[in-house]
Design a protein around this motif. Sequence first.
Motif, short mmCIF file in Angstrom:
data_model
loop_
_atom_site.label_atom_id
_atom_site.label_comp_id
_atom_site.label_asym_id
_atom_site.label_seq_id
_atom_site.Cartn_x
_atom_site.Cartn_y
_atom_site.Cartn_z
N TYR B 257 0.85 -1.19 0.00
CA TYR B 257 0.00 0.00 0.00
C TYR B 257 0.89 1.23 0.00
N SER B 258 0.38 2.27 -0.56
CA SER B 258 1.13 3.51 -0.63
C SER B 258 0.22 4.69 -0.33
N PRO B 259 0.51 5.42 0.74
CA PRO B 259 -0.31 6.60 1.06
C PRO B 259 0.23 7.86 0.39
N GLU B 260 1.21 7.69 -0.48
CA GLU B 260 1.89 8.85 -1.07
C GLU B 260 1.22 9.32 -2.36
N GLU B 261 -0.03 8.85 -2.60
CA GLU B 261 -0.67 9.15 -3.88
C GLU B 261 -1.64 10.32 -3.77
N ALA B 262 -1.85 10.97 -4.87
CA ALA B 262 -2.93 11.96 -4.96
C ALA B 262 -3.69 11.68 -6.26
N LYS B 263 -5.00 11.92 -6.22
CA LYS B 263 -5.83 11.67 -7.40
C LYS B 263 -6.17 13.01 -8.05
N ILE B 310 -0.88 10.68 -9.10
CA ILE B 310 0.51 11.14 -9.10
C ILE B 310 1.00 11.14 -7.66
N GLY B 311 2.29 11.35 -7.46
CA GLY B 311 2.82 11.47 -6.11
C GLY B 311 2.28 12.73 -5.44
N LYS B 312 1.97 12.63 -4.14
CA LYS B 312 1.43 13.78 -3.42
C LYS B 312 2.32 15.01 -3.55
N THR B 313 3.63 14.77 -3.53
CA THR B 313 4.56 15.91 -3.55
C THR B 313 4.56 16.63 -4.90
N ASP B 314 4.01 15.97 -5.93
CA ASP B 314 3.97 16.60 -7.26
C ASP B 314 2.65 17.33 -7.49
N LEU B 315 1.72 17.26 -6.53
CA LEU B 315 0.36 17.72 -6.80
C LEU B 315 0.29 19.19 -7.20
N ALA B 336 -8.68 17.88 -7.44
CA ALA B 336 -7.56 17.12 -6.85
C ALA B 336 -7.97 16.56 -5.51
N ASP B 337 -7.53 15.36 -5.22
CA ASP B 337 -7.85 14.72 -3.94
C ASP B 337 -6.59 14.06 -3.40
N PRO B 338 -5.98 14.65 -2.39
CA PRO B 338 -4.77 14.03 -1.83
C PRO B 338 -5.09 12.93 -0.83
N ASN B 339 -6.36 12.79 -0.45
CA ASN B 339 -6.70 11.82 0.60
C ASN B 339 -7.05 10.45 0.03
N VAL B 340 -6.09 9.90 -0.73
CA VAL B 340 -6.31 8.59 -1.32
C VAL B 340 -5.10 7.71 -1.02
N ALA B 341 -5.29 6.41 -1.18
CA ALA B 341 -4.18 5.47 -1.01
C ALA B 341 -4.32 4.40 -2.08
N LYS B 342 -3.18 3.89 -2.49
CA LYS B 342 -3.20 2.79 -3.45
C LYS B 342 -2.90 1.50 -2.72
N VAL B 343 -3.75 0.50 -2.93
CA VAL B 343 -3.53 -0.81 -2.31
C VAL B 343 -3.38 -1.82 -3.45
N SER B 344 -2.36 -2.68 -3.35
CA SER B 344 -2.07 -3.62 -4.44
C SER B 344 -1.91 -5.03 -3.90
N VAL B 345 -2.44 -5.98 -4.65
CA VAL B 345 -2.11 -7.37 -4.36
C VAL B 345 -1.17 -7.84 -5.47
N VAL B 346 -0.12 -8.55 -5.04
CA VAL B 346 0.96 -8.89 -5.96
C VAL B 346 1.22 -10.39 -5.89
#
Lengths: 409, 409
Positions: B257-263, B310-315, B336-346
């Motif tokens: 999971y990555s909390p560093e994402e923004a939509k 994109i990365g939150k820091t690039d928003l 823009a929505d910075p309050n998102v997270a990406k969750v992945s199953v690998v």
Amino acid sequence: MARIVQKFGGTSVADIERIRNVALRVKKEVDAGNEVAVIVSAMAGVTNQLVGYAREMSVLHDAREYDTIVSTGEQVTSGLLAMALQNLGINARSWLAWQLPFRTDGVHSKARIEGIETGEIVQRFEQGQVAVLAGFQGLGPDNRITTLGRGGSDTSAVALAAALNADRCDIYTDVDGVYTTNPKIVPSARKIDRITYEEMLELASQGAKVLETRSVALAMQHNVRLQVLSSFVEAPGTLVCDEDEIVEQKIVSGIAYSPEEAKVTVRHVPDRPGVAASIFGSLADAAVNVDMIVQNVTEDGNTTDMTFTIGKTDLERAQQVLEKLRDELGFKEVNADPNVAKVSVVGVGMRSQPGVAKTMFRTLSDKGINIQVISTSEIKVSVLIAAEYTELAVRALHTAYGLDGPPAG
Amino acid sequence: MARIVQKFGGTSVADIERIRNVALRVKKEVDAGNEVAVIVSAMAGVTNQLVGYAREMSVLHDAREYDTIVSTGEQVTSGLLAMALQNLGINARSWLAWQLPFRTDGVHSKARIEGIETGEIVQRFEQGQVAVLAGFQGLGPDNRITTLGRGGSDTSAVALAAALNADRCDIYTDVDGVYTTNPKIVPSARKIDRITYEEMLELASQGAKVLETRSVALAMQHNVRLQVLSSFVEAPGTLVCDEDEIVEQKIVSGIAYSPEEAKVTVRHVPDRPGVAASIFGSLADAAVNVDMIVQNVTEDGNTTDMTFTIGKTDLERAQQVLEKLRDELGFKEVNADPNVAKVSVVGVGMRSQPGVAKTMFRTLSDKGINIQVISTSEIKVSVLIAAEYTELAVRALHTAYGLDGPPAG
């Protein structure tokens, strides 16, 4: 246009702000149209920390690894100063010993400089580039980093100045020059404007801590004009130079003292050839450095008393060496006295001027100070006295030789 | 006999005592008759301090000087570890990048490795010598020190293992392996014994912080068997290896999971060719890295909504880029929505096993978690969800794919 080597010691580059200040010093020389190479020490405290790591890891450590570790301090400063110069719009780059290379022999942690390839630096002088070199380090024949021993950055600077045939080598430090004696004990001590290599060498080896003996000897050998000055005060310092450059030579230039001495007396040594060679040979083998030596015939006429001085830190080792020799040589006993100090008056003028020693002995006698050992060279008279009289003796001699200036304010 | 590269990170060499502990780890491999090369990082905190000096000196600093400064941390550790090994009676020496040389391109502070001359190390293997290399550093074509970017010591180790054709590259760190997910949020997460390069790459780039993505990619490219294990615990770690080496392949190996994402959603974009190229081309030019992309047709049928992460820091930068494009492209607005997270199953197993995505969607749905964006690759399914559901989602998925072990205790 002149070619200048500047060297900045640890306190001059102790933090980012001070390194910026050093950059301003360098800029002055650049603005004056000079070609400039700079030697830097590690930021104050860094080398001690690195040495501490090495010692904590291993008391008997591999000197090659030690050099790899402790040489990093100067490397960091060289990069930071190059950055600081670039901030001021100056074309500058750092150089590490292996990049020139700055070649030494393979005696790690106490390496001697063998040769410096300055071609690339000189070529870049023509493009207006300032060379910032990490001091204290070299490249050994094993393609590994060597270091020159503590205080080696002064030696780096003088060697570079010699290799570059520089007009001057400026050693920036936290004092503003060489003084007639330590101003902390004689407030009326004066800064010396010019001093010969020989005198500086005597003062340095007699306890004046401003310059490393080794770097002065190197400067003398290669006729490098050496200036000692402060990074923090805007004022000319002391120029260490050839006698020809000094117009008005005083008889005595300065008074040095060293509390690091110990006196050893070997009593009733049989007076036969080879005894002195045996004693001092054994001490030399044990790496005990002997300074003053006096030999007296004793009352019985068949034995002598041998008195000499050594460094205080060597005293225990020297006593062990001598105890082992007692039966072989047949002497009576060994007396040791660590509570002594050596006081020296130094000046090239005394070569042509008799009476210098007489003034010294009378001055000390007037103050009731007993002289235990005397030793002289062409430009120096040293006496060993009880340590408690050190300050009194230095002050009295400073006055006696007319060195007093107005008290420092 | 095997040939092993060991790499120890900053916390593993944080002080003299820990470096001694590292030496014991190395000794085990030596005692087992292996040929050993060790890559070391700087002592924890040292690189940050050096970077701090460089930044304090100059925000826009010369990357060549930066590299000269920050590479010293690893240099110190290499010397200290060589000493520690010698203390244990092991023949060892430190190597700096310029001594091998360990060659890189000239992109200072982000250099790429071009080749490592291992001849001398291999020759000394035959004499039983352990090579201790300063990680993170290289020698550029300008004969100056380069660095590989943060975390570069992992890359140093993998590249060295490839150049030495080593049997294994052991990355010692402060965790004991790669876990099915972060044990801090799922106490029943299990250590993975073996994982493929592809999976590790997905997990690393999806937020698992154990290994640098770059070093995993390099290991995959050169088929270097990579083991992640703890310096502090005596236990096998996780082996990152080729699929062939893994007998029992699970369908899903881990949850990242990555909390560093923004939509970002660009609304009512005219639906004509070249619009996507214009948007994503402009973002790429501004160095904004776009991850997931979804395009929907809107109700009116003539425009689309374009959603991407994109990365939150690039928003902020991305929003500026998009505002400039608004008139040219004629879209309506940017949300823009910075309050998102990406969750992945690998998991590589999902290649041959359908239904993995279905399980994911149903599991999230059962917990009332809304999926905002979906993206898939051959061995991964990622969803974007509201950040506040992150832990809930990860725990539910961990259970749903049968990854739970006994709770850690």
